[in-house]
Write a protein that holds these residues in place. Structure first.
Motif, PDB file in Angstrom:
ATOM      1  N   ARG A  46      28.541   7.110 -28.324  1.00  0.00           N
ATOM      2  CA  ARG A  46      27.214   7.639 -27.988  1.00  0.00           C
ATOM      3  C   ARG A  46      26.662   6.972 -26.743  1.00  0.00           C
ATOM      4  NH1 ARG A  46      23.479   7.315 -32.906  1.00  0.00           N
ATOM      5  NH2 ARG A  46      22.086   8.441 -31.526  1.00  0.00           N
ATOM      6  N   ILE A  47      26.948   5.696 -26.560  1.00  0.00           N
ATOM      7  CA  ILE A  47      26.507   4.995 -25.356  1.00  0.00           C
ATOM      8  C   ILE A  47      27.219   5.573 -24.135  1.00  0.00           C
ATOM      9  CG2 ILE A  47      26.486   2.759 -24.179  1.00  0.00           C
ATOM     10  CD1 ILE A  47      26.215   1.470 -26.965  1.00  0.00           C
ATOM     11  N   ARG A  48      28.507   5.820 -24.263  1.00  0.00           N
ATOM     12  CA  ARG A  48      29.265   6.414 -23.152  1.00  0.00           C
ATOM     13  C   ARG A  48      28.770   7.811 -22.816  1.00  0.00           C
ATOM     14  NH1 ARG A  48      34.986   4.225 -25.221  1.00  0.00           N
ATOM     15  NH2 ARG A  48      34.792   2.123 -24.394  1.00  0.00           N
ATOM     16  N   LEU A  49      28.333   8.551 -23.815  1.00  0.00           N
ATOM     17  CA  LEU A  49      27.762   9.880 -23.580  1.00  0.00           C
ATOM     18  C   LEU A  49      26.487   9.762 -22.744  1.00  0.00           C
ATOM     19  CD1 LEU A  49      27.886  12.927 -24.170  1.00  0.00           C
ATOM     20  CD2 LEU A  49      26.564  12.462 -26.235  1.00  0.00           C
ATOM     21  N   MET A  50      25.673   8.774 -23.034  1.00  0.00           N
ATOM     22  CA  MET A  50      24.460   8.561 -22.246  1.00  0.00           C
ATOM     23  C   MET A  50      24.822   8.174 -20.809  1.00  0.00           C
ATOM     24  SD  MET A  50      22.034   9.532 -24.049  1.00  0.00           S
ATOM     25  CE  MET A  50      20.835   9.193 -22.788  1.00  0.00           C
ATOM     26  N   PHE A  51      25.914   7.430 -20.622  1.00  0.00           N
ATOM     27  CA  PHE A  51      26.367   7.091 -19.280  1.00  0.00           C
ATOM     28  C   PHE A  51      26.685   8.363 -18.484  1.00  0.00           C
ATOM     29  CE2 PHE A  51      28.181   2.602 -20.391  1.00  0.00           C
ATOM     30  CZ  PHE A  51      26.900   2.148 -20.607  1.00  0.00           C
ATOM     31  N   LYS A  52      27.291   9.351 -19.138  1.00  0.00           N
ATOM     32  CA  LYS A  52      27.595  10.615 -18.464  1.00  0.00           C
ATOM     33  C   LYS A  52      26.316  11.316 -18.033  1.00  0.00           C
ATOM     34  CE  LYS A  52      31.954  11.483 -20.804  1.00  0.00           C
ATOM     35  NZ  LYS A  52      32.699  12.350 -21.710  1.00  0.00           N
ATOM     36  N   TYR A  53      25.314  11.329 -18.909  1.00  0.00           N
ATOM     37  CA  TYR A  53      24.033  11.949 -18.565  1.00  0.00           C
ATOM     38  C   TYR A  53      23.376  11.228 -17.385  1.00  0.00           C
ATOM     39  CZ  TYR A  53      24.266  14.420 -23.060  1.00  0.00           C
ATOM     40  OH  TYR A  53      24.637  15.203 -24.118  1.00  0.00           O
ATOM     41  N   ILE A  54      23.468   9.904 -17.364  1.00  0.00           N
ATOM     42  CA  ILE A  54      22.912   9.130 -16.256  1.00  0.00           C
ATOM     43  C   ILE A  54      23.643   9.458 -14.965  1.00  0.00           C
ATOM     44  CG2 ILE A  54      22.706   6.773 -15.330  1.00  0.00           C
ATOM     45  CD1 ILE A  54      22.160   5.876 -18.262  1.00  0.00           C
ATOM     46  N   ASN A  55      24.961   9.571 -15.013  1.00  0.00           N
ATOM     47  CA  ASN A  55      25.739   9.913 -13.817  1.00  0.00           C
ATOM     48  C   ASN A  55      25.339  11.278 -13.265  1.00  0.00           C
ATOM     49  OD1 ASN A  55      27.179   7.523 -13.916  1.00  0.00           O
ATOM     50  ND2 ASN A  55      28.888   8.413 -15.028  1.00  0.00           N
ATOM     51  N   ILE A  56      25.142  12.252 -14.140  1.00  0.00           N
ATOM     52  CA  ILE A  56      24.747  13.591 -13.700  1.00  0.00           C
ATOM     53  C   ILE A  56      23.379  13.549 -13.038  1.00  0.00           C
ATOM     54  CG2 ILE A  56      24.080  15.895 -14.521  1.00  0.00           C
ATOM     55  CD1 ILE A  56      26.347  15.584 -16.643  1.00  0.00           C
ATOM     56  N   LEU A  57      22.431  12.840 -13.645  1.00  0.00           N
ATOM     57  CA  LEU A  57      21.087  12.732 -13.088  1.00  0.00           C
ATOM     58  C   LEU A  57      21.116  12.086 -11.712  1.00  0.00           C
ATOM     59  CD1 LEU A  57      17.978  12.917 -13.433  1.00  0.00           C
ATOM     60  CD2 LEU A  57      18.101  10.615 -14.410  1.00  0.00           C
ATOM     61  N   VAL A  58      21.825  10.983 -11.565  1.00  0.00           N
ATOM     62  CA  VAL A  58      21.894  10.276 -10.287  1.00  0.00           C
ATOM     63  C   VAL A  58      22.583  11.142  -9.236  1.00  0.00           C
ATOM     64  CG1 VAL A  58      22.926   8.269  -9.123  1.00  0.00           C
ATOM     65  CG2 VAL A  58      21.715   7.978 -11.285  1.00  0.00           C
ATOM     66  N   THR A  59      23.595  11.898  -9.613  1.00  0.00           N
ATOM     67  CA  THR A  59      24.287  12.777  -8.666  1.00  0.00           C
ATOM     68  C   THR A  59      23.356  13.869  -8.143  1.00  0.00           C
ATOM     69  OG1 THR A  59      26.404  12.363  -9.753  1.00  0.00           O
ATOM     70  CG2 THR A  59      26.251  14.323  -8.366  1.00  0.00           C
ATOM     71  N   ILE A  60      22.568  14.471  -9.011  1.00  0.00           N
ATOM     72  CA  ILE A  60      21.626  15.516  -8.581  1.00  0.00           C
ATOM     73  C   ILE A  60      20.588  14.935  -7.629  1.00  0.00           C
ATOM     74  CG2 ILE A  60      19.769  17.042  -9.391  1.00  0.00           C
ATOM     75  CD1 ILE A  60      21.503  17.542 -11.893  1.00  0.00           C
ATOM     76  N   SER A  97      21.442  27.744 -27.448  1.00  0.00           N
ATOM     77  CA  SER A  97      21.740  26.813 -28.530  1.00  0.00           C
ATOM     78  C   SER A  97      22.515  25.602 -28.013  1.00  0.00           C
ATOM     79  CB  SER A  97      22.500  27.503 -29.646  1.00  0.00           C
ATOM     80  OG  SER A  97      23.761  27.918 -29.208  1.00  0.00           O
ATOM     81  N   ILE A  98      23.349  25.809 -27.016  1.00  0.00           N
ATOM     82  CA  ILE A  98      24.085  24.684 -26.443  1.00  0.00           C
ATOM     83  C   ILE A  98      23.112  23.718 -25.786  1.00  0.00           C
ATOM     84  CG2 ILE A  98      25.721  24.012 -24.640  1.00  0.00           C
ATOM     85  CD1 ILE A  98      27.294  26.546 -25.297  1.00  0.00           C
ATOM     86  N   LEU A  99      22.155  24.260 -25.033  1.00  0.00           N
ATOM     87  CA  LEU A  99      21.161  23.429 -24.379  1.00  0.00           C
ATOM     88  C   LEU A  99      20.308  22.680 -25.404  1.00  0.00           C
ATOM     89  CD1 LEU A  99      20.048  22.586 -21.658  1.00  0.00           C
ATOM     90  CD2 LEU A  99      18.503  24.535 -21.754  1.00  0.00           C
ATOM     91  N   SER A 100      19.934  23.356 -26.480  1.00  0.00           N
ATOM     92  CA  SER A 100      19.123  22.687 -27.503  1.00  0.00           C
ATOM     93  C   SER A 100      19.929  21.604 -28.217  1.00  0.00           C
ATOM     94  CB  SER A 100      18.563  23.693 -28.509  1.00  0.00           C
ATOM     95  OG  SER A 100      19.584  24.230 -29.309  1.00  0.00           O
ATOM     96  N   ASN A 101      21.226  21.805 -28.385  1.00  0.00           N
ATOM     97  CA  ASN A 101      22.063  20.776 -29.005  1.00  0.00           C
ATOM     98  C   ASN A 101      22.226  19.563 -28.102  1.00  0.00           C
ATOM     99  OD1 ASN A 101      22.696  21.728 -31.620  1.00  0.00           O
ATOM    100  ND2 ASN A 101      24.057  23.245 -30.716  1.00  0.00           N
ATOM    101  N   ILE A 102      22.332  19.781 -26.790  1.00  0.00           N
ATOM    102  CA  ILE A 102      22.419  18.662 -25.854  1.00  0.00           C
ATOM    103  C   ILE A 102      21.121  17.870 -25.868  1.00  0.00           C
ATOM    104  CG2 ILE A 102      22.558  18.040 -23.401  1.00  0.00           C
ATOM    105  CD1 ILE A 102      24.541  20.352 -23.066  1.00  0.00           C
ATOM    106  N   THR A 103      19.991  18.586 -25.827  1.00  0.00           N
ATOM    107  CA  THR A 103      18.689  17.915 -25.880  1.00  0.00           C
ATOM    108  C   THR A 103      18.541  17.141 -27.189  1.00  0.00           C
ATOM    109  OG1 THR A 103      17.756  19.701 -24.550  1.00  0.00           O
ATOM    110  CG2 THR A 103      16.198  18.272 -25.713  1.00  0.00           C
ATOM    111  N   ALA A 104      18.942  17.753 -28.292  1.00  0.00           N
ATOM    112  CA  ALA A 104      18.882  17.070 -29.583  1.00  0.00           C
ATOM    113  C   ALA A 104      19.805  15.850 -29.587  1.00  0.00           C
ATOM    114  CB  ALA A 104      19.261  18.022 -30.708  1.00  0.00           C
ATOM    115  N   GLY A 105      20.954  15.949 -28.916  1.00  0.00           N
ATOM    116  CA  GLY A 105      21.860  14.806 -28.826  1.00  0.00           C
ATOM    117  C   GLY A 105      21.229  13.629 -28.102  1.00  0.00           C
ATOM    118  N   ILE A 106      20.455  13.916 -27.043  1.00  0.00           N
ATOM    119  CA  ILE A 106      19.752  12.853 -26.327  1.00  0.00           C
ATOM    120  C   ILE A 106      18.687  12.236 -27.226  1.00  0.00           C
ATOM    121  CG2 ILE A 106      18.207  12.367 -24.377  1.00  0.00           C
ATOM    122  CD1 ILE A 106      19.784  14.556 -22.842  1.00  0.00           C
TER     123      ILE A 106
END
Length: 179
Positions: A46-60, A97-106
């Motif tokens: 789960r921590i590594r998943l958050m790292f992926k989200y951080i990488n995407i945010l910083v890239t944008i 539903s995919i977007l809501s699942n990602i948001t729920a995952g965060i």
């Protein structure tokens, strides 16, 4: 070549500064996510998943800032980003539903009180479930029932249902450092 370098010296310096600042911000955000994960005893995946989200945010953010640095006006960028987001918005409407699942995952990453290995009961009048959490992913949970059945339960539903902790079982992977 030297002329090209001298003509774009300011942009090159700004690019280096933007990249350096964003790398520092990314490092700080990853350290914060790792610290929160360790304090909350969150599983390493789960921590590594958050790292992926951080990488995407910083890239944008980097794309936006570097485009401004290299001479694209705010109007040009607004047009490009609004067009891209309009296309993404139409596509996401079809798969909301995919977007809501990602948001729920965060949300689950920061506030879900149960960990991998916890035995939980989902209070659903149509299909009550008592199971052990085997894995928490970006879109769903893997739950193993007492009968050995594997259930994939969407993240957005786990936030909508009442869940209670039955017992805590220890996981072999729990407590490993994530880096």
């Amino acid at each position: 070549m030297k002329e090209l370098f001298l003509e774009n010296l300011n942009q090159i310096i700004y690019t280096a500064v933007v990249i350096l600042v964003l790398l520092i911000i990314q490092s700080i955000m990853k350290k914060a996510a790792h610290r929160i994960g360790k304090q909350s005893e969150i599983h390493v995946t789960r921590i590594r998943l958050m790292f992926k989200y951080i990488n995407i945010l910083v890239t944008i953010i980097a794309i936006f800032l570097l485009a401004l640095t290299w001479g694209y006006g705010a109007e040009d960028l607004a047009l490009i980003f609004s067009s891209v987001f309009a296309i993404i918005g139409v596509a996401m409407f079809a798969i909301w539903s995919i977007l809501s699942n990602i948001t729920a995952g965060i949300i689950l990453f920061f506030s879900f009180p149960y960990k991998i290995g916890s035995r939980i009961k989902i209070h659903d009048k149509d299909l009550p479930i008592e199971a052990v959490i085997e894995d928490i992913r970006a879109f769903h949970l893997h739950l193993r029932t007492l009968d050995g059945e594997l259930i994939t339960y969407p993240n957005n539903l786990i936030l909508q249902k009442a869940v209670s902790l039955v017992a805590k079982e220890t996981s072999a992977d729990e407590g490993k450092d994530a880096l």
